[in-house]
Scaffold this active site. Structure first.
Site, PDB file in Angstrom:
ATOM      1  CG  HIS A 127       2.872   4.396  -0.616  1.00  0.00           C
ATOM      2  ND1 HIS A 127       2.400   5.454   0.090  1.00  0.00           N
ATOM      3  CD2 HIS A 127       1.904   3.482  -0.697  1.00  0.00           C
ATOM      4  CE1 HIS A 127       1.041   5.247   0.237  1.00  0.00           C
ATOM      5  NE2 HIS A 127       0.663   4.253  -0.058  1.00  0.00           N
ATOM      6  CG  ASP A 253      -6.673   3.195  -2.771  1.00  0.00           C
ATOM      7  OD1 ASP A 253      -6.740   4.340  -3.332  1.00  0.00           O
ATOM      8  OD2 ASP A 253      -5.594   2.557  -2.501  1.00  0.00           O
TER       9      ASP A 253
HETATM   10 ZN    ZN Z   1      -3.802   3.261  -1.977  1.00  0.00          ZN
END
Ligand code: ZN
Length: 315
Positions: A127, A253
């Site tokens: 990110h 995830d």
């Molecule tokens: Zn993630």
């Protein structure tokens, strides 16, 4: 015969994110425990752990951001840029170690000393944007590695596959205008899942148009949905690109037990996806593959998935 490298070190646990933060040192405690118990760690070659040369990081991030990050850690700031990017005094140094170990892995695979490698590092990276932290990520490990392969080894076709459930916005933005990097991301649909980017319409810009491929997955997307995406879109596009090196943003995830996203993969899903990526690396680039840990927040699911992932590397 070259084997599989493994980057893990107790220093990566010293990026302290406080109580109740999902991206916590216990993630690596669990991974180290399962890889030791299963004998997988002993079957791998340990990778060097040392800080990355900052000139490599500055190819992806601005000097201003890196100075700001260093200063924020040094002065005891609790977060940087957003509430979820928690830092401690050592976080900048540990982020440099994480990126450094990824570069060691890439160099060892590129020069043929290792066949492939898995980097169990934190903080994660995908990110992190050019000029800011986002979503637990400080330095974009995989983006620095891809740029290193282009700059130092002269590669012109680097694949980054990102199957973390969250869109790798920082990685996409680093290379969206660059046709030397094919970025393929499978992630929870941006209408439902952080960070709200990664629509199928985001396909790259300028010369890089067509070298960004986003596959947003709806809540509940399961093994069959991912299987179809791989068969219909991901694998044909990789075949067409013919990568010289495969980098994987390995988040775990999208597992049905993960608390941070509503997708429904099983542990075994990560086994066959690993097999597909290994097969692509074998077919196109003499097995050259480096996998880098991103997310994965249910400790049991994370331990199971990483065990299966690394076992496939060694098979
Ligand atoms: Zn993630």
């Amino acid at each position: 015969m070259p084997g599989t490298g493994l980057a893990q070190h107790s220093r990566f646990r010293e990026h302290i994110t406080g109580p109740n933060h999902p991206e916590r040192p216990q993630r690596l405690v669990r991974i180290e425990a399962v890889l030791a118990d299963s004998g997988l760690a002993a079957a791998c070659s340990p990778l060097d752990i040392s800080p990355v040369e900052m000139s490599l990081v500055e190819r992806i991030h601005t000097r201003q951001y890196l100075d700001r990050l260093q200063q924020a850690c040094a002065t005891g700031m609790p977060t940087i840029d957003c509430a979820d990017s928690v830092i401690c005094a050592d976080s900048f140094e540990i982020a440099q170690l994480a990126t450094g170990s990824v570069i060691h892995a890439v160099e060892a695979v590129m020069t043929g000393r290792l066949k492939n490698a898995f980097c169990a590092v934190r903080p994660p990276g995908h990110h992190a944007e050019r000029d800011r932290s986002m979503g637990f990520c400080l330095i974009n490990n995989i983006a620095v590695a891809a740029q290193y392969l282009i700059d130092r080894h002269g590669l012109s076709r680097v694949l980054i596959l990102d199957w973390d459930v969250h869109h790798g916005n920082g990685t996409q933005h680093s290379f969206e205008a660059d046709p030397r990097v094919l970025f393929i991301s499978l992630h929870g649909h941006p209408m439902h899942v952080y960070p709200g980017t990664g629509y199928a319409e985001e396909r790259g810009t300028g010369d890089g148009e067509g070298f960004t491929l986003n596959l947003p997955m709806m809540p509940g997307a399961d093994d069959a949905a991912y299987g179809q995406a791989f068969d219909d879109v991901v694998l044909p596009r990789i075949d067409e690109f013919e990568p010289e090196f495969v980098l994987l943003s390995a988040g775990f995830d999208a597992h049905r037990r993960d608390p941070l996203a509503p997708l429904s993969l099983d542990t075994e899903s990560f086994g066959w996806m690993t097999d597909e990526v290994l097969a692509m690396a074998r077919k196109h680039c003499d097995d050259r593959l480096v996998s880098i840990l991103e997310g994965g927040y249910d400790l049991d699911a994370l331990g199971e998935c990483v065990t299966l992932h690394l076992r496939r590397f060694l098979d």
